[in-house]
Scaffold this active site. Sequence first.
Site, PDB file in Angstrom:
ATOM      1  N   LEU A  45       0.615   2.135   8.316  1.00 14.71           N
ATOM      2  CA  LEU A  45       1.401   2.085   7.094  1.00 14.71           C
ATOM      3  C   LEU A  45       2.474   1.026   7.289  1.00 14.71           C
ATOM      4  O   LEU A  45       3.118   0.959   8.345  1.00 14.71           O
ATOM      5  CB  LEU A  45       2.065   3.443   6.815  1.00 14.71           C
ATOM      6  CG  LEU A  45       1.171   4.567   6.295  1.00 14.71           C
ATOM      7  CD1 LEU A  45       1.957   5.884   6.285  1.00 14.71           C
ATOM      8  CD2 LEU A  45       0.649   4.258   4.898  1.00 14.71           C
ATOM      9  N   ASP A  46       2.695   0.189   6.273  1.00 15.32           N
ATOM     10  CA  ASP A  46       3.758  -0.813   6.343  1.00 15.32           C
ATOM     11  C   ASP A  46       5.117  -0.130   6.506  1.00 15.32           C
ATOM     12  O   ASP A  46       5.278   1.037   6.123  1.00 15.32           O
ATOM     13  CB  ASP A  46       3.777  -1.661   5.075  1.00 15.32           C
ATOM     14  CG  ASP A  46       2.543  -2.547   4.951  1.00 15.32           C
ATOM     15  OD1 ASP A  46       1.913  -2.835   5.984  1.00 15.32           O
ATOM     16  OD2 ASP A  46       2.216  -2.950   3.816  1.00 15.32           O
ATOM     17  N   PRO A  47       6.123  -0.836   7.050  1.00 16.81           N
ATOM     18  CA  PRO A  47       7.471  -0.251   7.145  1.00 16.81           C
ATOM     19  C   PRO A  47       7.991   0.268   5.804  1.00 16.81           C
ATOM     20  O   PRO A  47       8.702   1.281   5.759  1.00 16.81           O
ATOM     21  CB  PRO A  47       8.316  -1.426   7.655  1.00 16.81           C
ATOM     22  CG  PRO A  47       7.350  -2.229   8.465  1.00 16.81           C
ATOM     23  CD  PRO A  47       6.040  -2.152   7.725  1.00 16.81           C
ATOM     24  N   ALA A  49       6.262   1.698   3.521  1.00 12.53           N
ATOM     25  CA  ALA A  49       5.520   2.887   3.118  1.00 12.53           C
ATOM     26  C   ALA A  49       5.969   4.123   3.895  1.00 12.53           C
ATOM     27  O   ALA A  49       6.471   4.045   5.013  1.00 12.53           O
ATOM     28  CB  ALA A  49       4.026   2.663   3.309  1.00 12.53           C
ATOM     29  N   ARG A 180      -1.366  -2.367  -2.553  1.00 10.54           N
ATOM     30  CA  ARG A 180      -0.534  -3.501  -2.982  1.00 10.54           C
ATOM     31  C   ARG A 180      -1.338  -4.459  -3.858  1.00 10.54           C
ATOM     32  O   ARG A 180      -0.842  -4.984  -4.862  1.00 10.54           O
ATOM     33  CB  ARG A 180      -0.020  -4.237  -1.737  1.00 10.54           C
ATOM     34  CG  ARG A 180       1.022  -5.295  -2.044  1.00 10.54           C
ATOM     35  CD  ARG A 180       1.420  -6.059  -0.808  1.00 10.54           C
ATOM     36  NE  ARG A 180       1.153  -5.345   0.439  1.00 10.54           N
ATOM     37  CZ  ARG A 180       1.238  -5.920   1.621  1.00 10.54           C
ATOM     38  NH1 ARG A 180       1.572  -7.193   1.713  1.00 10.54           N
ATOM     39  NH2 ARG A 180       0.995  -5.242   2.714  1.00 10.54           N
TER      40      ARG A 180
END
Length: 308
Positions: A45-47, A49, A180
């Site tokens: 997960l991206d930072p 998220a 995204r």
Amino acid sequence: MVKAKWRSVDGIILLNKPIGLSSNQALQRVRRLYQAAKAGHTGALDPLATGMLPLCFGEATKFSQYLLDANKRYLTCIQLGKRTTTGDREGDVLTEELIPTLTDESLEEILDGFRGEIEQIPPMYSALKHEGKPLYEYARQGIVIERKRRRVTISNLTLVSRTEDTLTLDIQCSKGTYIRTIGEDIGEVLGCGAHLHSLHRISTAGYSPENMMTLEQFETLAEQGYEALDSHLITMDTAVEHFTSVDLPTPDARDMMFGRTVPTTVSLEHETVVRMYDQESRRFLGLGQIKGAFIRPYRLVNTSEFSL
């Protein structure tokens, strides 16, 4: 300085990843609390998220790929009218455009184009690799790499709420889906641009969000000792519950532990993967593969510490 003493810990933890940490940073925080000798996460997960990040410890890492490949569910807020360099709110704003007036019917018609099997072009700001380097490293240098379209499945896409400039969506999707990109593509169809304002993973592989815990909760448990932490480990066979279960008599289970092919009366197609248990102890042995009237080892749990 006394070196940390790592433990042999086997199982799965469902972390509710906080905003601002990378998946690896979150993993290492929990791993240190458990002092787990071996650990890995399943699906970054991206930072930006938040939400469900399954962490596999010890022998559970052997089955992490099945969680990576599993379907996932997200709650996301899409900001309309602004395109950004990264496709999310952390990027620089490229354009600001007027948002068209939309009726509920016209919006549903647009969203319907994102349901079922769709094609996506992965974003440049992603962990996909080109010549050994993640795409986001090229993107930060202003280099654009050509990416192939990929087919993904959106099994459910529900409009939860909307404002004049945001859409909140509940999305269930197959592996490899970029939420995204869905946000940006919706903005393209609307003609006003869009980017992701927030992203929360509700679940993965069917795990209940009720079983997620925050870093703060794990830190509180750690004050009570390893027993309290270990009580929240989920058994590793939950990662492979989609495979047919086969019970082996204890002598056959012992042979399987030593890597031997064993007979079976289970009638399944050749090369079907099954999850195996010792009939008496109900101990999970790992995965086997049907070979005619036999089961051969496929991916076994290390049970050398135990006797059957």
